[in-house]
Write a protein that holds these residues in place. Structure first.
Motif: not given
Length: 526
Positions: A270-271, A349-350, A354-356, A358-363
Motif C-alpha cells: 500500500g505504501l 481488488n476493492s 480501500f487501503l491505498v 486511505n494511504i493516499l489521503i495521508a500522504y
C-alpha cells in the motif's frame, strides 16, 4: 552554445518522459498481478538494501555520478578512461564483497528490517533478496558509468536507463500471465521471485548497454599505467563519502517506516502504490519550482544582496504553498477515482482500493511540508550554510522513530500498547508529515541568524487562507462527484478525473485570487 543546451535539454526531457511513462505502466502491471498480496509486500522489503544502492549510489545525481562528472569532465579521454577503469574495478570488487555478505545473511537482514512479517512473507523476502544481491556490485558500475557518460555529454542513455528495468518487469509479468494460462502447475517460488528476477535482469541489461557505450567512447582503458592519476582517483573517493552519508540519512527513515509497517498486512504494498501516485507530481513541482530558484539564491548570496534573496525565497514559499495545497485538495477529493482508475484490475481488488486510497489521503496531507522542507534545505545549501539542515536530518530520524512508534500504539514487549492512538499504517505516513513540519519550523526560524528576514506571520496567514480556499473547493467538488460516481465504470472515472481537475483548478484559482493569496501569472517567471 544555446543550440547545444537546447538539444541536450530536449534529449534529456524526452528520455526522462519515456522513463516516467514506462514506470507508470510497470506499476499498473504490478498492481494487476500482485495487488497488495504477500509477494509484493515481501518484494518491497527485499528491495530495500539493493534499491538503496541502485537509486542512491547507482542513480543519476547520486554520489558516484556527481563525483565522476566533477573529476572526469576536464580530463582528456585517455586519462579519464584510466581513472574510470581503476575506480570501477575497485568499487565493484568492494560492492561484490558487500553483496556476498548480504547474500549469506539475507534471512537475518530481512528479520532485522521486518521483524513482524509473517514467516511465509519472510521466506519469500529472503528468497527475493538473494536473487537481488548481484544488483549490489552492478550498482557501483552503473553509478560510475552514468557520470562518465554525462562527462562526455552523453545524456540520453542515462535518462532512458530506468525504463529498461520497467520494460523488463512488464515483459516478465506478461510472460508469466501467458505461461500460467498454459500451465497451472507452475512452481510457486518461480512466481514469488518474478519481480526480483525482472529487476535483476533489467539491471544486467543496463550494465551491458553501459559497458558497450563506455567502450564505444573510449573510456575503458586496461593497460599497465595503474600507478598514474592517483590524485584524481582520491578526489572521486573523497567526494563519494560525504555525499553517500548525506543521501543515506533519508533512506534510514525508509528503514524505520518499513520496520513499523511490517506489523500490518499489505502495508508495504500500500505504501509503495500510494507513494508512487504522490511522487510523480511532486517531482514535476520540485523541478519546476525549486530548480529555477537555486541559481538566483546563489547569485544573490555571492553579491550579498540579502533583500533580493529574501524576495525570491518568500516568492518561492508562497508558490510552494499555493501549488502543494492544490495537490493536497485534489488527491483528497478524488482519491477513490484515482486509485480505482489507475490500479483496480486483476489482483487489485476493492480491499486494495480501500487501503491505498486511505494511504493516499495521508500522504496528501503531508505534501506541503515535504516540498517546503525541500525548498528550505536547498536555500540553506545555496547560501552555503548546510550545517543546520544536516543536523536536523539526524534529529528527524530520531523524531520519526518516536512518532512512528507512538502513532501505531507505542507497542512494548511486556506492557502492550502504551498509546491509545493506533492509526496503523496511516500513522506511519502521518509521522513523516509531522517530522517535516517540525523541521520546517526550525529552518524557517533560523534564517534570521544569517540576516534573512522571513515574515512568518504573513506566511502563516497566507497558508491558512490557501488551506481555507482548498477546503471550500474540495467541498464543492465532492458534493458534485458523490452523486455522479454511482455510474462507476472506468470511462466515467476518467471523465470525472478530467472534468474534476479542471473544475477544481478553476474554483481554487478563483477563490485564492479573491482572498489575495494567489500571485500566479503564467506569463511571469518566479
Amino acid at each position: 552554445m544555446h543550440s547545444y543546451f537546447k538539444n541536450n535539454l530536449a534529449s534529456i526531457s524526452f528520455a526522462t518522459s519515456l522513463s516516467k511513462v514506462a514506470g507508470f505502466i510497470r506499476q499498473i502491471f504490478i498492481a494487476a498481478a500482485f495487488g497488495i498480496g504477500i509477494t509484493y509486500d515481501a518484494y518491497n522489503y527485499a528491495y530495500i538494501i539493493p534499491g538503496f544502492l541502485l537509486i542512491i549510489i547507482g542513480g543519476i545525481n547520486g554520489p558516484l555520478h556527481n563525483a565522476v562528472v566533477a573529476v572526469l569532465t576536464p580530463l582528456k579521454r585517455r586519462k579519464g578512461g584510466l581513472v574510470l577503469t581503476k575506480v570501477s574495478i575497485k568499487l565493484t570488487l568492494l560492492f561484490f564483497i558487500l553483496g556476498v555478505v548480504v547474500y549469506f545473511n539475507s534471512g537475518f537482514l530481512i528479520n532485522f528490517i521486518a521483524p513482524n512479517l509473517s514467516d511465509e512473507a519472510k521466506s519469500i523476502a529472503t528468497y527475493q533478496l538473494k536473487i537481488l544481491t548481484p544488483c549490489i556490485p552492478l550498482s557501483a558500475f552503473i553509478g560510475l558509468s552514468f557520470g562518465a557518460l554525462n562527462s562526455r555529454n552523453k545524456f540520453f542513455l542515462s535518462s532512458i536507463s530506468p525504463a529498461l528495468t520497467s520494460l523488463t518487469t512488464i515483459l516478465f509479468i506478461s510472460a508469466s500471465w501467458i505461461f500460467s494460462h498454459q500451465n497451472t502447475n507452475s512452481n510457486y517460488l518461480v512466481y514469488s521471485g518474478l519481480l526480483a528476477k525482472a529487476t535483476l535482469t533489467g539491471t544486467c541489461i543496463q550494465f551491458a548497454i553501459q559497458c558497450w557505450e563506455i567502450n564505444k567512447i573510449g573510456l575503458f582503458r586496461f593497460n599497465s599505467a595503474w600507478h598514474l592519476f592517483k590524485n584524481e582517483e582520491k578526489r572521486i573517493f573523497k567526494l563519494i563519502a560525504p555525499a553517500t552519508i548525506s543521501s543515506g540519512l533519508g533512506q534510514i527513515n525508509v528503514f524505520v517506516d518499513m520496520f513499523f509497517a511490517s506489523s500490518f498486512q499489505g502495508a508495504a504494498s500500500g505504501l509503495a502504490y500510494g507513494n508512487f501516485l504522490i511522487q510523480a507530481p511532486l517531482g514535476v513541482l520540485s523541478n519546476a519550482l525549486i530548480l529555477p530558484l537555486l541559481p538566483k539564491f546563489s547569485k544573490f548570496n555571492s553579491k550579498q544582496e540579502n533583500r533580493n534573496l529574501e524576495k525570491s525565497l518568500i516568492s518561492g514559499i508562497e508558490y510552494c504553498f499555493l501549488t502543494t495545497i492544490f495537490l493536497t485538495g485534489f488527491f483528497i477529493t478524488f482519491n477513490n477515482q484515482l486509485v480505482q482508475f489507475i490500479f483496480q484490475r486483476g489482483a487489485f481488488n476493492s480491499e486494495a482500493v480501500f487501503l491505498v486510497k486511505n494511504i493516499l489521503i495521508a500522504y496528501a496531507a503531508g505534501i506541503p511540508f515535504y516540498l517546503y522542507r525541500d525548498l528550505l534545505v536547498r536555500a540553506y545549501y545555496a547560501i552555503e550554510k548546510p550545517k543546520l539542515p544536516f543536523q536536523l536530518s539526524f534529529a528527524g530520524i530520531i523524531l520519526n522513530v518516536f512518532f512512528d512508534w507512538f502513532l501505531v500504539g507505542a507497542p512494548t514487549i511486556n506492557y502492550g500498547n502504551l498509546s491509545p492512538y493506533n492509526f496503523g499504517v496511516i500513522g506511519i505516513i502521518l509521522s513523516s508529515g509531522i517530522v517535516n513540519l517540525i523541521i520546517c519550523i526550525f529552518l524557517t526560524s533560523n534564517f534570521n541568524t544569517y540576516g534573512i528576514k522571513i515574515p512568518k506571520i504573513i506566511l502563516l496567514k497566507n497558508f491558512v487562507l490557501i488551506s481555507l480556499a482548498c477546503s471550500i473547493t474540495s467541498t464543492i467538488c465532492y458534493a458534485v462527484i458523490k452523486d455522479i460516481n454511482v455510474l462507476n465504470p472506468n470511462v466515467w472515472e476518467l471523465f470525472i478525473l478530467v472534468i474534476g481537475l479542471l473544475a477544481f483548478l478553476i474554483i481554487y484559482f478563483s477563490i485564492t485570487k479573491l482572498f489575495g493569496v494567489n500571485k500566479f501569472n503564467p506569463l511571469i517567471k518566479i
